[in-house]
Design a protein around this motif. Structure first.
Motif, short mmCIF file in Angstrom:
data_model
loop_
_atom_site.label_atom_id
_atom_site.label_comp_id
_atom_site.label_asym_id
_atom_site.label_seq_id
_atom_site.Cartn_x
_atom_site.Cartn_y
_atom_site.Cartn_z
N SER A 14 0.78 -1.17 -0.04
CA SER A 14 -0.05 0.02 0.15
C SER A 14 0.97 1.09 0.15
N LYS A 15 2.12 1.28 0.55
CA LYS A 15 3.06 2.42 0.70
C LYS A 15 4.38 2.16 0.82
N THR A 16 5.18 3.06 0.49
CA THR A 16 6.53 2.91 0.97
C THR A 16 6.84 3.48 2.24
N ARG A 17 7.95 3.38 3.31
CA ARG A 17 8.15 4.10 4.12
C ARG A 17 9.63 4.32 4.55
N GLY A 18 10.14 5.52 4.76
CA GLY A 18 11.42 5.86 4.66
C GLY A 18 12.24 5.56 3.31
N LEU A 19 13.67 5.85 3.58
CA LEU A 19 14.30 5.74 2.55
C LEU A 19 15.00 4.47 2.11
N LYS A 20 14.97 3.36 2.95
CA LYS A 20 15.69 2.20 2.79
C LYS A 20 14.98 1.06 2.44
N GLY A 21 13.80 1.33 1.74
CA GLY A 21 13.08 0.07 1.13
C GLY A 21 11.98 -0.38 1.80
N GLU A 22 11.86 0.09 3.08
CA GLU A 22 10.63 -0.78 3.54
C GLU A 22 9.32 -0.17 3.16
N VAL A 23 8.50 -1.14 3.09
CA VAL A 23 7.26 -1.12 2.53
C VAL A 23 5.97 -1.64 3.21
N GLN A 24 4.87 -0.98 3.18
CA GLN A 24 3.71 -1.36 4.04
C GLN A 24 2.66 -2.37 3.01
N LEU A 25 2.42 -3.46 3.91
CA LEU A 25 1.49 -4.46 3.16
C LEU A 25 0.16 -4.33 4.04
N TYR A 26 -0.89 -4.14 2.99
CA TYR A 26 -2.17 -4.06 3.78
C TYR A 26 -2.83 -5.35 3.59
N PHE A 27 -3.32 -5.97 4.57
CA PHE A 27 -3.85 -7.62 4.52
C PHE A 27 -5.22 -7.40 4.29
N GLU A 28 -5.56 -8.23 3.23
CA GLU A 28 -7.05 -8.43 2.96
C GLU A 28 -7.36 -10.04 3.41
N PHE A 29 -6.12 -10.69 4.00
CA PHE A 29 -6.57 -12.03 4.42
C PHE A 29 -6.79 -12.16 5.91
N GLY A 30 -7.75 -12.56 6.30
CA GLY A 30 -8.25 -12.40 7.72
C GLY A 30 -7.14 -12.95 8.76
N ASP A 31 -6.73 -13.96 8.54
CA ASP A 31 -5.78 -14.41 9.79
C ASP A 31 -4.22 -14.24 9.37
N TYR A 32 -4.24 -12.74 9.29
CA TYR A 32 -2.64 -12.65 8.79
C TYR A 32 -1.84 -12.65 10.05
#
Length: 176
Positions: A14-32
């Motif tokens: 869903s988005k990036t965070r910071g400059l070192k390549g971190e990404v945000q994963l938005y879960f649509e799977f219930g039991d993540y």
């Protein structure tokens, strides 16, 4: 080469965070929370590409922050935005035989006490307040909340969801 039919969908970047390549994963799977994140597959140009997880931190709001091997800067991370994320079916969390999730209802046929056969459930949309079944009904999408007040019986053998929907709900979809 991993194929989509050997995997299950867990969410998207869903988005990036910071400059070192971190990404945000938005879960649509219930039991993540119970997934084992050593590697995930991202859909890139209709192929599933493996990404090995260096580190991750799960958040409370259906998201997690991930560092992948070989994704070390924001430019590489940006190229992953909006990509679908999958895991092999072999990593699907074990669940008890008697556990049943509303998402299991996709593919079930809905039979209403008053209107008879309504159609097949093509999706289950999960919202914080309640889950909504989407049924293909007379070339329209009929939606109703999945709750104990409406469910008469779930026939797991025949894949039929027996419901008693409130008066007027189906009629709304018959008009027009």
């Amino acid at each position: 080469m991993m194929h989509v039919d050997e995997c299950f969908y867990i969410g998207y970047i869903s988005k990036t965070r910071g400059l070192k390549g971190e990404v945000q994963l938005y879960f649509e799977f219930g039991d993540y929370e119970s997934l084992d994140f050593d590697a995930v597959f991202l859909e890139i140009e209709k192929k599933l590409v493996p990404f090995f997880v260096d580190s991750f931190k799960i958040q409370a709001n259906k998201t997690g922050y991930f560092f992948f091997e070989d994704v070390t800067n924001i430019d590489t991370a940006k190229s992953l935005l909006r990509r679908s994320v999958y895991m092999p079916k072999t990593k699907m969390p074990e669940r008890d035989e008697d556990e049943f999730y509303t998402s299991d209802l996709v593919g079930y046929f809905v039979h209403d006490t008053h209107h008879g056969e309504l159609g097949e459930i093509i999706a289950v949309n999960e919202y914080p307040q309640q889950d909504i079944a989407v049924v293909q009904y007379r070339f329209k999408e009929l939606m109703f909340p999945i709750n104990d007040d409406f469910i008469v019986k779930i026939d797991e053998d025949q894949h039929i969801l027996h419901v008693d929907l409130p008066a007027g709900l189906v009629d709304v979809y018959d008009e027009g």
